[in-house]
Design a protein around this motif. Structure first.
Motif, PDB file in Angstrom:
ATOM      1  N   VAL A  18       0.846  -1.189   0.000  1.00  0.00           N
ATOM      2  CA  VAL A  18       0.000   0.000   0.000  1.00  0.00           C
ATOM      3  C   VAL A  18       0.883   1.241   0.000  1.00  0.00           C
ATOM      4  O   VAL A  18       1.631   1.491   0.946  1.00  0.00           O
ATOM      5  N   ASP A  19       0.810   2.010  -1.070  1.00  0.00           N
ATOM      6  CA  ASP A  19       1.560   3.253  -1.225  1.00  0.00           C
ATOM      7  C   ASP A  19       0.652   4.392  -0.786  1.00  0.00           C
ATOM      8  O   ASP A  19      -0.364   4.675  -1.429  1.00  0.00           O
ATOM      9  N   VAL A  20       0.999   5.049   0.323  1.00  0.00           N
ATOM     10  CA  VAL A  20       0.119   6.094   0.868  1.00  0.00           C
ATOM     11  C   VAL A  20       0.584   7.492   0.472  1.00  0.00           C
ATOM     12  O   VAL A  20       0.078   8.486   0.994  1.00  0.00           O
ATOM     13  N   ARG A  21       1.526   7.588  -0.469  1.00  0.00           N
ATOM     14  CA  ARG A  21       1.942   8.899  -0.959  1.00  0.00           C
ATOM     15  C   ARG A  21       0.850   9.507  -1.848  1.00  0.00           C
ATOM     16  O   ARG A  21      -0.140   8.860  -2.181  1.00  0.00           O
ATOM     17  N   SER A  22       1.058  10.733  -2.258  1.00  0.00           N
ATOM     18  CA  SER A  22       0.069  11.413  -3.095  1.00  0.00           C
ATOM     19  C   SER A  22       0.009  10.768  -4.471  1.00  0.00           C
ATOM     20  O   SER A  22       0.954  10.091  -4.898  1.00  0.00           O
ATOM     21  N   PRO A  23      -1.093  10.964  -5.211  1.00  0.00           N
ATOM     22  CA  PRO A  23      -1.190  10.396  -6.565  1.00  0.00           C
ATOM     23  C   PRO A  23      -0.057  10.818  -7.490  1.00  0.00           C
ATOM     24  O   PRO A  23       0.408  10.021  -8.309  1.00  0.00           O
ATOM     25  N   ALA A  24       0.418  12.063  -7.370  1.00  0.00           N
ATOM     26  CA  ALA A  24       1.510  12.516  -8.231  1.00  0.00           C
ATOM     27  C   ALA A  24       2.799  11.779  -7.909  1.00  0.00           C
ATOM     28  O   ALA A  24       3.555  11.407  -8.823  1.00  0.00           O
ATOM     29  N   GLU A  25       3.080  11.552  -6.650  1.00  0.00           N
ATOM     30  CA  GLU A  25       4.268  10.792  -6.264  1.00  0.00           C
ATOM     31  C   GLU A  25       4.173   9.358  -6.779  1.00  0.00           C
ATOM     32  O   GLU A  25       5.146   8.794  -7.283  1.00  0.00           O
ATOM     33  N   TYR A  26       3.000   8.779  -6.631  1.00  0.00           N
ATOM     34  CA  TYR A  26       2.778   7.397  -7.073  1.00  0.00           C
ATOM     35  C   TYR A  26       2.940   7.280  -8.581  1.00  0.00           C
ATOM     36  O   TYR A  26       3.539   6.322  -9.081  1.00  0.00           O
ATOM     37  N   ASN A  36      -2.390   2.504  -4.653  1.00  0.00           N
ATOM     38  CA  ASN A  36      -2.249   3.857  -4.116  1.00  0.00           C
ATOM     39  C   ASN A  36      -3.454   4.217  -3.253  1.00  0.00           C
ATOM     40  O   ASN A  36      -4.587   4.283  -3.734  1.00  0.00           O
ATOM     41  N   CYS A  37      -3.209   4.425  -1.975  1.00  0.00           N
ATOM     42  CA  CYS A  37      -4.227   4.876  -1.032  1.00  0.00           C
ATOM     43  C   CYS A  37      -3.669   6.092  -0.295  1.00  0.00           C
ATOM     44  O   CYS A  37      -3.187   5.984   0.853  1.00  0.00           O
ATOM     45  N   PRO A  38      -3.688   7.259  -0.924  1.00  0.00           N
ATOM     46  CA  PRO A  38      -3.015   8.421  -0.346  1.00  0.00           C
ATOM     47  C   PRO A  38      -3.661   8.887   0.955  1.00  0.00           C
ATOM     48  O   PRO A  38      -4.885   8.942   1.058  1.00  0.00           O
ATOM     49  N   ARG A  70      -9.422  11.646   7.896  1.00  0.00           N
ATOM     50  CA  ARG A  70     -10.570  11.483   6.993  1.00  0.00           C
ATOM     51  C   ARG A  70     -10.224  10.541   5.840  1.00  0.00           C
ATOM     52  O   ARG A  70     -11.027   9.688   5.452  1.00  0.00           O
ATOM     53  N   ASN A  71      -9.016  10.686   5.288  1.00  0.00           N
ATOM     54  CA  ASN A  71      -8.632   9.848   4.148  1.00  0.00           C
ATOM     55  C   ASN A  71      -8.451   8.394   4.559  1.00  0.00           C
ATOM     56  O   ASN A  71      -8.857   7.477   3.838  1.00  0.00           O
ATOM     57  N   ILE A  72      -7.849   8.167   5.731  1.00  0.00           N
ATOM     58  CA  ILE A  72      -7.690   6.785   6.200  1.00  0.00           C
ATOM     59  C   ILE A  72      -9.055   6.148   6.425  1.00  0.00           C
ATOM     60  O   ILE A  72      -9.294   4.991   6.058  1.00  0.00           O
ATOM     61  N   ALA A  73      -9.984   6.913   7.038  1.00  0.00           N
ATOM     62  CA  ALA A  73     -11.331   6.382   7.264  1.00  0.00           C
ATOM     63  C   ALA A  73     -12.002   6.013   5.944  1.00  0.00           C
ATOM     64  O   ALA A  73     -12.671   4.969   5.834  1.00  0.00           O
ATOM     65  N   GLN A  79     -11.971   0.606   0.559  1.00  0.00           N
ATOM     66  CA  GLN A  79     -10.992  -0.318  -0.007  1.00  0.00           C
ATOM     67  C   GLN A  79     -10.837  -1.606   0.801  1.00  0.00           C
ATOM     68  O   GLN A  79     -10.594  -2.671   0.232  1.00  0.00           O
ATOM     69  N   PHE A  80     -10.971  -1.514   2.116  1.00  0.00           N
ATOM     70  CA  PHE A  80     -10.546  -2.620   2.961  1.00  0.00           C
ATOM     71  C   PHE A  80     -11.668  -3.249   3.783  1.00  0.00           C
ATOM     72  O   PHE A  80     -11.407  -4.120   4.609  1.00  0.00           O
TER      73      PHE A  80
END
Length: 348
Positions: A18-26, A36-38, A70-73, A79-80
């Motif tokens: 699981v890559d939690v970086r931003s979409p641009a980094e990914y 990608n789950c930023p 909020r994003n993790i929730a 996703q999970f």
């Protein structure tokens, strides 16, 4: 269920990366297979960074913490939600810090055996560079060379279909290595993305068997071939395709026929040669391009640009070119390429 930082050598022990970086980094580069789950999207990351610089680290963490939560929730819910208790995610961010640490803490609170990649993407990047340096000198390369229009890429593909090992650098770089080399519909990857895919390909090769590769200069479009691989390529055995000019021209007219569908784009590509050609020559070539008159254009490109460039460059780039095995060819049709590949594969 211990919580311990994990190294890149243990990636295969986990259910998912699981890559939690931003979409641009990914998008720039990521570990192959990672989702990608930023925890911060591109705009949120910019906002937090601005607050950090203009106000304080505390204010940035306060604002950013709410965004991360909020994003993790949302990822947990979307996703999970269906993941079983024995699901094992490995989470990484840029350098194994707060972004992946926060995500891992929440996943472990749920009850999953989530782990954090020690060093994050930076550790992966160091691993890629190290592996290219280690694996490249071990390759038993056979370098295919020949002037433009010798169908080297198609021969590589035919060799692969016949069971030979092939390293297609132009496919990895999404570029055919010339002024007309951009691949329609395939933008080039980032340099880091290219090197990740290259390492992945090198790892899959059998070092006890020969590997066919096309002769390349240092750059393929805007991609730079890593020095350890370039050095190995330049010192390796060479097989030269000696196709007739007529066969090469016929092949180019088939393989690059799509250029005639965009006359202005073709003329613009030719414009990059303005420092190398007399003005009247370039004007004539661009007039042919605008008229989609490809036969005289390609014939002139071969005679005035590609062939002289090949004669100048190959001797510098390939140490063993004077001892190359030359394979003559008068037919670069589909059937002719298959036959040519079979003859090359039979060389000892």
């Amino acid at each position: 269920m211990s919580h311990k930082p994990t190294t890149v050598n243990e990636l295969g022990e986990f259910t998912v990366l699981v890559d939690v970086r931003s979409p641009a980094e990914y998008a720039l580069d990521h570990i192959p297979g990672a989702i990608n789950c930023p925890v911060l999207d591109d705009d949120e990351r910019r906002i937090v960074g601005t607050i950090y610089v203009q106000q304080s680290a505390f204010e940035a963490r306060k604002i950013g913490g709410a965004m991360v939560a909020r994003n993790i929730a949302r990822h947990l819910d979307e996703q999970f939600r269906d993941k079983p208790k024995d699901w094992r995610p490995l989470v990484y961010c840029w350098r194994g810090g707060m972004r992946s640490g926060s995500f891992v803490n929440w996943l472990r609170l749920v009850g999953w055996d989530a782990q954090q990649l020690r060093g994050g993407y930076k550790a992966w990047r160091a691993h890629v560079i190290e592996q290219i340096a280690v694996l490249s000198p071990r390759l038993d390369l056979r370098v295919l060379c020949g002037p433009t229009g010798s169908a080297k890429t198609r021969v590589l593909q035919a060799l692969a279909a016949q069971g030979e090992q092939v390293l297609d650098l132009e496919d990895l770089a999404a570029h055919r290595g010339s002024v007309l080399g951009a691949v329609p519909g395939r933008p080039q990857p980032s340099q880091k993305g290219f090197e990740t895919q290259l390492m992945h390909r090198l790892t899959a090769l059998d070092a006890t068997r020969r590997v066919w590769v096309e002769a390349e200069s240092r750059r393929i479009g805007r991609i730079t071939v890593p020095e350890p691989l370039l050095a190995r390529l330049r010192e390796s055995a060479v097989v030269e395709i000696a196709a007739t000019p007529a066969a090469r021209l016929a092949y180019l007219l088939r393989d690059y026929a799509w250029l005639g569908d965009d006359p202005q784009g073709l003329a613009d590509k030719l414009g990059t040669l303005r420092e190398l050609l007399p003005r009247e020559v370039l004007a004539e070539w661009q007039a042919w391009a605008l008229a989609s008159d490809l036969p005289p254009l390609f014939e002139a490109l071969m005679a005035r640009h590609y062939d002289p460039l090949y004669a100048r460059s190959q001797g510098r780039h390939l140490e063993r070119l004077p001892h190359a095995r030359r394979v003559a060819c008068e037919d670069l049709s589909d059937e002719g390429i298959q036959a040519l590949a079979a003859r090359i594969a039979s060389l000892t």
